[in-house]
Design a protein around this motif. Sequence first.
Motif, PDB file in Angstrom:
ATOM      1  N   GLU A 200       0.818  -1.210   0.000  1.00 45.00           N
ATOM      2  CA  GLU A 200       0.000   0.000   0.000  1.00 45.00           C
ATOM      3  C   GLU A 200       0.856   1.266   0.000  1.00 45.00           C
ATOM      4  O   GLU A 200       0.530   2.241  -0.671  1.00 45.00           O
ATOM      5  CB  GLU A 200      -0.945  -0.015   1.198  1.00 45.00           C
ATOM      6  CG  GLU A 200      -2.137  -0.932   0.926  1.00 45.00           C
ATOM      7  CD  GLU A 200      -2.960  -1.222   2.177  1.00 45.00           C
ATOM      8  OE1 GLU A 200      -3.817  -2.111   2.087  1.00 45.00           O
ATOM      9  OE2 GLU A 200      -2.725  -0.580   3.218  1.00 45.00           O
ATOM     10  N   GLU A 201       1.934   1.216   0.760  1.00 48.70           N
ATOM     11  CA  GLU A 201       2.838   2.376   0.779  1.00 48.70           C
ATOM     12  C   GLU A 201       3.393   2.629  -0.618  1.00 48.70           C
ATOM     13  O   GLU A 201       3.443   3.752  -1.099  1.00 48.70           O
ATOM     14  CB  GLU A 201       4.007   2.133   1.756  1.00 48.70           C
ATOM     15  CG  GLU A 201       3.605   2.153   3.216  1.00 48.70           C
ATOM     16  CD  GLU A 201       3.053   3.515   3.640  1.00 48.70           C
ATOM     17  OE1 GLU A 201       3.728   4.523   3.398  1.00 48.70           O
ATOM     18  OE2 GLU A 201       1.923   3.546   4.193  1.00 48.70           O
TER      19      GLU A 201
ATOM     20  N   THR B  43       2.122   1.579  -3.447  1.00 48.18           N
ATOM     21  CA  THR B  43       1.043   1.959  -4.356  1.00 48.18           C
ATOM     22  C   THR B  43       0.716   3.436  -4.201  1.00 48.18           C
ATOM     23  O   THR B  43       0.523   4.155  -5.186  1.00 48.18           O
ATOM     24  CB  THR B  43      -0.235   1.133  -4.075  1.00 48.18           C
ATOM     25  OG1 THR B  43       0.124  -0.227  -4.076  1.00 48.18           O
ATOM     26  CG2 THR B  43      -1.307   1.365  -5.114  1.00 48.18           C
ATOM     27  N   ARG B  44       0.686   3.889  -2.929  1.00 45.05           N
ATOM     28  CA  ARG B  44       0.378   5.290  -2.672  1.00 45.05           C
ATOM     29  C   ARG B  44       1.446   6.181  -3.323  1.00 45.05           C
ATOM     30  O   ARG B  44       1.127   7.157  -4.005  1.00 45.05           O
ATOM     31  CB  ARG B  44       0.299   5.554  -1.168  1.00 45.05           C
ATOM     32  CG  ARG B  44      -0.155   6.987  -0.852  1.00 45.05           C
ATOM     33  CD  ARG B  44      -0.264   7.267   0.621  1.00 45.05           C
ATOM     34  NE  ARG B  44      -1.469   6.722   1.206  1.00 45.05           N
ATOM     35  CZ  ARG B  44      -1.510   5.661   2.017  1.00 45.05           C
ATOM     36  NH1 ARG B  44      -0.390   5.046   2.336  1.00 45.05           N
ATOM     37  NH2 ARG B  44      -2.644   5.219   2.496  1.00 45.05           N
TER      38      ARG B  44
END
Lengths: 319, 181
Positions: A27-28, A30-31
């Motif tokens: 997620e990190e 992807t962000r």
Amino acid sequence: MTKQAEDYYRAYLREKQARDELEHLLEEKTRALYESNQALEEKILQLQNQQAVLMQAEKMATLGTLSAGVAHEINNPLAYAMSNLESLNYVKPVLGGLLSVSKDFIAKEISNDDFITELKRLNQQQSFGFLITDMDELLDDAQDGLRRIGAIVKNLLSFARPKNNLLAMADISKSLESGLKLLNNQLKNTHLICHVQPIPLSYCNLATLNQVIVNLLLNAKQACDGREQKAEIVVKLFSERSFIYLSVEDNGCGMSEETIKRIFDPFFTTKPVGQGTGMGMSIVYSIIQEHQGRVLIDSTVGAGSKVVCELPILEETDE
Amino acid sequence: MKGIVYRGLEELVIENHGMAAWEALLDKHAPKNRVYISAQSYPDEELFAMANEVASILNKPLVDVLRVFGEYLFGYLIKKHSRILEQFDGFQSLILGIDSVIHAEVAKLYNEPNLPQISCEQIDDKHILLNYCSVRKLCFCAEGLIYGAGAHYGMKTQIDHQQCMHDGYEQCRMLLTYEGQ
């Protein structure tokens, strides 16, 4: 809970934690990727805006190059339109007299004899025979001259208009026609050979393709300037299989390998400082790219150049 | 449906009924060797089938099971994405920011094409009118999420589900009433 079940549960918790940590990492990333992408999209938008401004500036610079020729183009028809109108002005008193005496005669304010006498006087002043034969000609020629001026102004306006995104099913030969009209004066000392075949309609922006044609023709003409032999430019427009080809070939100075390599670089120019923006071919490239096409160049120093724009025939749904 | 929702369900089932219950649900309603990953998408049918199965085992109406799951899911989501909550100063701003903040973040991380459409209108300090529209029609789960949010912020929340997609309406309309406990 049995020991086995407890072990099993602990193993599950570890696996779950591993999944959590990996997901967090993902997620990190992807962000960060999303944010970089957003920033890139903003930059692309900025670049597109800057490119539009540059294209317009280049167009205005081209208009500057064209202005002397266009002024001359306008001057000729303007001169004979004005001259004809002056001639008509010269016969105005006779026409006025004719109308006036006719009006008096209809109102029975003058006799038949006076009417005929007055007609004879006017005929002496300006031969009616001349009026009958020449008036039409004077008016037609003046009208024709003004129409030509109108067409030149229309072409100029269409060229100068900021790039719009008016994509439509259209005939590219219209752009060629308009470009050739605009450059009529510039190319008057050039042996211009045009081979234009009927081509199918394609989903395109005629305004921007007009700019491509003007740029290519101006480049070809400038490549021939100062050469000993008579300038010759061959323009071809035809379609083959699923493509439309527009080629401009000249017998000018030609280009070196180095120039060909850099020809699409923005601000690259071989012209003296102040005479070229260096954006012409870069803009040609970007417009042809926007039409999903490509630009092919063949050139020999001292012999001339050939620039071919290969445009796929597009349907509205191909966008 | 994104895996994060399935992971919330997995945790709820294991916490309350043990791993065997979860394994049984997987065996029955998911392909062999299914492992749910938050960012991955899975067929909606798996979730619906599992929710129905849970309702049947617990002998409770599906809507109640979905509400309970929604409430649990809120806690699960904020445990994983606590930073999102920093953008809200309370229950009211969270509800009003579902579409503009939460769904924007979900789009960023999960690229979910079927996010529910939620629009809110604040009536006064204690009431918000919320419109919910989703092809999945998981409005009862949404109710649970709202109750979960209320509980998180210590609010006493009540939802009047005035019209529902399950009754043929194009969107659900819920009147949220809330006040600090």
